[in-house]
Design a protein around this motif. Sequence first.
Motif, PDB file in Angstrom:
ATOM      1  N   SER A 594      57.832   0.182 -24.765  1.00 37.48           N
ATOM      2  CA  SER A 594      57.776  -1.038 -25.561  1.00 37.48           C
ATOM      3  C   SER A 594      57.397  -2.223 -24.665  1.00 37.48           C
ATOM      4  O   SER A 594      56.691  -3.128 -25.099  1.00 37.48           O
ATOM      5  N   THR A 595      57.836  -2.208 -23.381  1.00 37.76           N
ATOM      6  CA  THR A 595      57.417  -3.277 -22.469  1.00 37.76           C
ATOM      7  C   THR A 595      55.900  -3.261 -22.300  1.00 37.76           C
ATOM      8  O   THR A 595      55.233  -4.299 -22.332  1.00 37.76           O
ATOM      9  N   ILE A 596      55.355  -2.066 -22.113  1.00 34.83           N
ATOM     10  CA  ILE A 596      53.910  -1.963 -21.889  1.00 34.83           C
ATOM     11  C   ILE A 596      53.158  -2.509 -23.098  1.00 34.83           C
ATOM     12  O   ILE A 596      52.246  -3.328 -22.974  1.00 34.83           O
ATOM     13  N   MET A 633      58.750   5.806 -29.644  1.00 36.46           N
ATOM     14  CA  MET A 633      57.465   5.258 -29.203  1.00 36.46           C
ATOM     15  C   MET A 633      56.780   4.563 -30.385  1.00 36.46           C
ATOM     16  O   MET A 633      56.183   3.500 -30.248  1.00 36.46           O
ATOM     17  N   CYS A 634      56.859   5.192 -31.568  1.00 37.71           N
ATOM     18  CA  CYS A 634      56.229   4.579 -32.740  1.00 37.71           C
ATOM     19  C   CYS A 634      56.925   3.269 -33.092  1.00 37.71           C
ATOM     20  O   CYS A 634      56.284   2.283 -33.467  1.00 37.71           O
ATOM     21  N   ARG A 635      58.268   3.268 -32.938  1.00 38.99           N
ATOM     22  CA  ARG A 635      58.995   2.038 -33.238  1.00 38.99           C
ATOM     23  C   ARG A 635      58.525   0.921 -32.308  1.00 38.99           C
ATOM     24  O   ARG A 635      58.305  -0.216 -32.714  1.00 38.99           O
ATOM     25  N   SER A 638      55.342  -0.464 -33.527  1.00 32.87           N
ATOM     26  CA  SER A 638      55.386  -1.299 -34.730  1.00 32.87           C
ATOM     27  C   SER A 638      56.144  -2.599 -34.471  1.00 32.87           C
ATOM     28  O   SER A 638      55.919  -3.591 -35.149  1.00 32.87           O
ATOM     29  N   LYS A 639      57.040  -2.609 -33.455  1.00 34.88           N
ATOM     30  CA  LYS A 639      57.749  -3.853 -33.130  1.00 34.88           C
ATOM     31  C   LYS A 639      56.785  -4.882 -32.564  1.00 34.88           C
ATOM     32  O   LYS A 639      56.916  -6.073 -32.812  1.00 34.88           O
ATOM     33  N   CYS A 640      55.831  -4.404 -31.741  1.00 33.51           N
ATOM     34  CA  CYS A 640      54.953  -5.352 -31.059  1.00 33.51           C
ATOM     35  C   CYS A 640      53.975  -6.014 -32.021  1.00 33.51           C
ATOM     36  O   CYS A 640      53.772  -7.212 -31.973  1.00 33.51           O
TER      37      CYS A 640
END
Length: 1845
Positions: A594-596, A633-635, A638-640
């Motif tokens: 998620s950071t990436i 990973m999908c979450r 979609s968060k970004c």
Amino acid sequence: MKKDQTETLGFAPQKDIVYNKLLPYADRLDGESNDILAKIKCNLGRAVQLRELWPGVLFWTRKLSTYLRLYGRKFSKEDHVLFIKLLYELVTMPHLEISMMQGFARLLVNLLKKKELLSRDDLELPWRPLYDLYEKILYSKTEHLGLNWFPNCRAEATTKQKMINYMRKRSVENVLKTLIKSCRPYFPVSATQEMLDEWRPLLCPFDVTMQKAISYFELFLPTIMPPEEHGQGFMLWFDELMGLWVSVQNLPSWEGHLVNLFARLANDNIGHVDWDPYIPKIFTRILRSFNLPVGTRQMVVSRYVSNSYDIGHVVVWISSMLGGPSNRAQKQLDGLFSSIASFYHPSNNGRWLMKLMKLLQRLPASVVRRLHRERYKKPCWITPVPASHRLSDQDVTDFVESMKQPVLLAMFSKTGSMDAAQALQNLALMRPELVIPPVLERTYPAMETLTEPHQLTATLSCMIGVARSLLSGGRHYPEGPAHVLPLLMRALPGVDPNDFSKCMITFQFIATFTTLVPLVDCSSALHEREDLTEMERELCSASAEFEDFVLQFMDRCFALIDSSTLEQTREETETEKMTHLESLVELGLSSTFSTILTQCSPEIFKVALEKVFNFATTNIFETRVAGRMVADMCRAASKCHPAESLKLFVPHCCTAITHITANEDVLNEEELDKELLWNLQLLSEVTRVDGEKLLPYSSQLVQILQLTLRLRCKQGYSLACNLLHHVLRSTALTYPTDYCSIPGGFHRPLKEYLPIKDWGRAGDLWDLQIQWHVPSAEETAFVFYVLDLLLQPELQRLQRYAQGQLELSRDDVLQSLSIVQHCLLGAGSMLPPLDGPLVPGLVQSKVCLDETCLYIGVEYDESRENYRDAICRVMRQLLHYILEHSEDDTKSLFAVIKIISDLMHFKGSHKNEFDSRWKSFTLVKKSMENRLHGKKQHIRALLIDRVLLQHEMRKLLVEGCEYKMVHQDLLNDLLRLSTSTYSQVRSKAQNVLFTALGTYNFCCRDITPRVLELLEPGREDITQQQFKGALYCLLGNHGGVCLANLHDWECIALTWPAIVRSGLSPSMSLEKPSIVRLFDDLADKVHRQYETIGIDFTVPDRIVQLGNHLTESRHPCLSNTTPTDQELQEGFLTQQTKNMESVQRYEKLVTDLLECLDNRDLPWKFEHIAIGFLSLLLRDDHPLPSVAVLFFIKTLNHDALIVRKVAISAVAGILKQLKRPRNKTAVHPSDMSGAEEPAGLVAGDRPGNLWLQYNQSRLPNSEQDWDNMHFVEKTHWGYYCWPKKLMLYSPSKEQPPDLVPEEMNERERIIYNYFSNPDFINQLIKFLSLEDRKGKDKFNPRRFCLFKGLFRNYSDTFLPVLMPHMERLAADSHESTQRCVAEIIAGLVRGSKHWSFKKAEALWNFLIPLMRTALSHITVETYTDWGTCVATACESRDPRKLHWLFEMLMESPLSGEGGSFVDACHLYVLQGALAQQEWRVPELLHRLLEYLEPKLTQVYKNVRERIGSVLTYIFMIDVTLPHTLPTRSPHISQFTERVLTQLKPLMEGDEEIQNHVLEENGIEEQDERTQAIKLLKTVLKWLMASAGRSFSTPVPQQLQLLPLLFKIAPVENDDSYDELKRDAKTCLSLMSQGLLYQDQIPLVLQTLNEISGSSSWHARFSVLTYLQIMVFYNLFTLLDIEEAVQDVRALVIKLLEDEQLEVREMAATTLSGFLQCNFLSMDSSMQTHFETLCKTRLPKKRKRDLGAVVDTIPSVDLVRRHAGVLGLGACILSSPYDVPTWMPQLLMDLSAHLNDTQPIEMTVKKTLSNFRRTHHDNWLEHKQQFTDDQLLVLTDLLVSPCYYA
């Protein structure tokens, strides 16, 4: 901004929490905080004026500390000072109970924390009240007698409990220490002088008071003062204490405190204290305190291990001395690190390593702190560092250079790389260009190797530490950022499913770097922009690789996921949950990914999204392990960017799910299709995004929920519940939606904005631009639509079920409950808290106890249905129904318990989640912070996180803690569950109950009676389960409320008797081990946690006045709140009645417990519990009721040992309560001595204290002498200086008369009657002389206190009854009888302190013959008891008062009558007596020495050892301390001279000294030599004993013995040697570690030089081993004297050419060590010296006749040539881990000698193999230093020749 705020608030806030200004509802907070502050001020002020400590003051001080958490110090300076003054007065109130004191103290510390806010002009606090408080608690006179229970240990506790109790006692101590530290800057100017006057008289180095005085100095002496006040500050004590520190050796336990004080002084006054003259001494001592192993054979003195310096303070001291014009400290620091550098090499390990690593980790941090303070910190009232002493850039560079080498070595240490990483983080902040390149050099190769994962984890964790410094580059290190991409690409292989730790560190590494770097491809900027520097162009072209990096990272992750699906990792049979490791990997993976994605440019994100989408939708994963990772990973995706991602995922999942569930049968299947589950899981995770982006899909999502919530399969519906929870949560909560490192993301074109300029940039706190998600009207409507649609029907079904109108299976109930629970969790923040009327009448208060309300961004809509109330109603109905009809449906009960818990406490986040997030936030902050520039320069994501945490904290505190009727109902339900049938249900309900008890105010008073009802003995209807449940409810959980031990008389008066009475309950059975264990735990917990509860709650008038100031202060305030006079009067009366009531309740509790004990049917266990409770009720401010006194006296003769023990302690306490006070008068010491006290400091034996000392000619042998003599009981008075006012006991005629029966009060009469009764005493003595645990018993201080109390209070009344018993016991040599009589005698002697002369004389006439008898029967088991007895009897007593005892002990200790053992014991007992008297018996010490000297040639080993120990004590008083006159006690120097003359015969001859063992004392007189050997043995025992104990070492005297010791000490390490040789060796080892002063060094070196010319090679060899240790342990002192260094060098080089091979080799080792620790330097003169030696020609070998004798003596030439080779070898081995410039040439020189004759060849081979061994690891680096030709030669030398060539 500040201005407007000041206007709205009406005052300038001291310092508020900045993060509050960034909350979405920030504009409301000023008004809110003002309301709360006004309430706090008004009510706190009122409570104090009405004298209501509880609940008023306590309640509102708690509110104040919550206010500090929420708003910081958001009040005016005037209020700040008022709060501090009020709390200071509260903390130091005389009778305050400890628990209240701790609460107030913690708040006060919090108020004083930021000392820059208040200067010394704003606030002044007195120091004495704090000292009195600290003294009262830490050195309590009554605590050991059980009259004061501080939260600390009990007599009979197990070791584990002792640890816990120790920690708790420590907690009081630590709170007080922190409080004193916080108040210290505000002590008045005069404080320093007052403190010195108070504590200087305690400075007697032989006494325990020394430790006390020095620790007080360390704690209290103020060091922050403006320079003009230094004359009244540290100047008063600096020279005195520094002199003391320099002159003590052997690390006494108080030396550490001095170091801490100096460190603080240095830190607070940089540039104002001149440390230069002390620097070599300081560094020598620091080096010694690390306790490093040196030399070949070294004994460690145990004391050094325990009392070494605290590294934290050492570091502060060093960092404060750096800089300044001469910067002498830096030179010494270089020396320190170069001398210990090799200890950091990973191949070395030992107990000292931890200290060295700590030094490494903390020193850079300390220097960074100092730099921050000098360069970046906002100036405040504290004096800044003068410009002349600030650290210059050159100073910083020097410092970093000196630390670089050890830190790089420590990277791969055995203790892990964390310390090195922290050190590097701080060093890189100061000088990135020096530190980062070498770390990179180690990192790149580590990434390439596959064989050494340890290297990889170590280097990566160090890279993480320096990440920010690397990226921000700056002018000093512009090439830093260029390394980012190569590092990231090479780190990818670390994502490896087979190596867990490597995987985790790689995730951390990638996450750290990507957080700091925007992943944007800027390569097109090369064509578009002209203004780029060379470096920027490079970075732009490199950034094209980012896309590759992201995609490769994803491939790696997919591979990781494939290898961890459930089928692959486990068999079906095992659990289906994730293992701990897997969940960690999952966390690492999801957060890194998620950071990436957060940091990606939109283009890269699109590619990544597609890739993830394809991976997720083309495969079907099981939902337990792999599925969770993919969904994460999908979450993340979609968060970004929610809009783009949802467009892909939601339709896909929805179609798949609708398609599969189209078939009706699916709904009822037990096992569902994998695909359906996977799509549900995926959908439930991708919906955890920004709520407003979800709204477009709301109808689809609701449709899916309606389909799936009623699936039969549990796995299916729980996933659907998750979906429900996440959809609700996303729309209902307030949270930030972007965490990108640059506000606004990366959408702008490269022309306007170039992302590479923002690499490593910190977030700007004033311009964070947080994007908040605040629920909009549509979202709120959607939430309630979902609740109406899905929650309402479930509640109706459950309600009908609970009313019995609907049949449901258990699974159906569970499913409905699950839906209810997830609705509550999802929408909790929108549902208003439970409300209703308060529970009345729990507590009376004259102050309003209303709660304060906080706004958390939600407007509750009153028009909609309040679902929290609805759920609450239905749950209670359901609960009662289940408990009645199907109590075994435990799963549903678990769900109900969980829902009840959430109803009460959940408002959008859970406390434990908040705590763990707060923890992880601090961890990340630490690993990424920039301590140098400070000012919250964190990265943006971290700052946003902190603001969110602030919002969450407000949510947790929103509702306050009022106890309403609703809560009362819920708590009663919980109580019912806590006492239900099934143990798991009970324990879950109990946990929720305990949390609730800790939350609501005063609810314990409501619940306790209900719990106690279940324990009533009269009730027949209670089951064992209910009984056990009730006991657990009383016990409480770890760290929570314990109902059995509430801090309040009312509650304890109910619970304690109830616990005891429950022994009569029909449900109680002692057959059940679980119940027995419960009672044990209960009693134990009460004992552990009980603190004496206050009886006296009087509030002094001055506090009332402060309260008045508080209510009358303005801004903000409430109107008309000052109490009227009538109210004040009422308050005063209430306080009096409250005190009366407390006393009555206390006495009632005691009588209730005694009544329970009267009941004959009470089982023994409960009798013991009750007696235990009673023993807690002794106090020092109120006497125990006489019925209880009677009870305890009777139980002294109880059958059970455990009860007798309690009774003995209790009676000792009671006697202390009954002690009558004695009169004291003030005395002027100069009147006594007739000598004027000299001006200035003069300590030690001086004319002024001569009258105190024991003098045979002036002993009090008549009544008149006795009455005229002034006895000084405390040993330390008068040694250093006199107290300002010396108080002594008045003569006996001015004292109150002895007690006679007619004048006794009731309690005294009871004791008198029993103890004058011979039968009672008979029985008592019988019990006391029984054995308890064979071989484990010791002298028991409790019994001693009992007898001491009896003889102190009743003088000699009971002696006639006891005498016959004592005589009988003394004559019996059994262990237990002897111990019993010893305890009585010790008590008698100490109790007879105030007896008249007649009584005392009679007593001694009886005791002396008795003790003679007893001591002649002494045995192995009892000699320690007699030692303790005599030492206890003499402790704190004037020796002249006990002169009978001393004269008896001195008679003839070594009579030899009872054999050697009795002699040794007699000496031991005598030593105990004399040691207690320290410096006051010089005459006795002289007499003893005269007596012992002729007997020093004792034959028996045990007597010799004891004499050695006694001699240590005799000479202990002969110290050389500053301002101290020579002692009147024996002097070592004179003694040594006398001994040396007797040892003469051994000095002269050259022959070997044999140990003549003649144990039979032959009649014929042995020759002088044998006598001398025996004498030597005793002298050695003395030297060994005094090595660790004495304060100063008599170096000149020791030197005279050295030649003799060198002669005897063996060379080999072999334990089979006789005692004499072993002792000699130990002595040498201990002496060589001694601390030397500058003037002693020439003497030592001269002696060593003489010995090195000795004819015995053993002596010459030992000189070298001695030298090694001596030099290292006095390194900096020696380096300070140029001649000394030259002398040592000459000595070693001389011994290199010794004729004995062993000596030569040892000299080489020594030389190499000196070179290695930089004591000697490798210079050209040394090199040429060795090279010329090497070239010595050897004589040609002559052909010998075969029969000729081989000549054994090597020729001079061979020796010289060997010396040269050894010298070269020493130089090579002196740098084992690197290759200096001179080394290649020396290696070449050496290789020329490979074929010389032995022993040269051997030496060369050894040297080369060692060289190869130590340089093997980093050979690739080291190769660079050699030329090609040299490498060829070397390879030949180092590779062993091949046999097959």
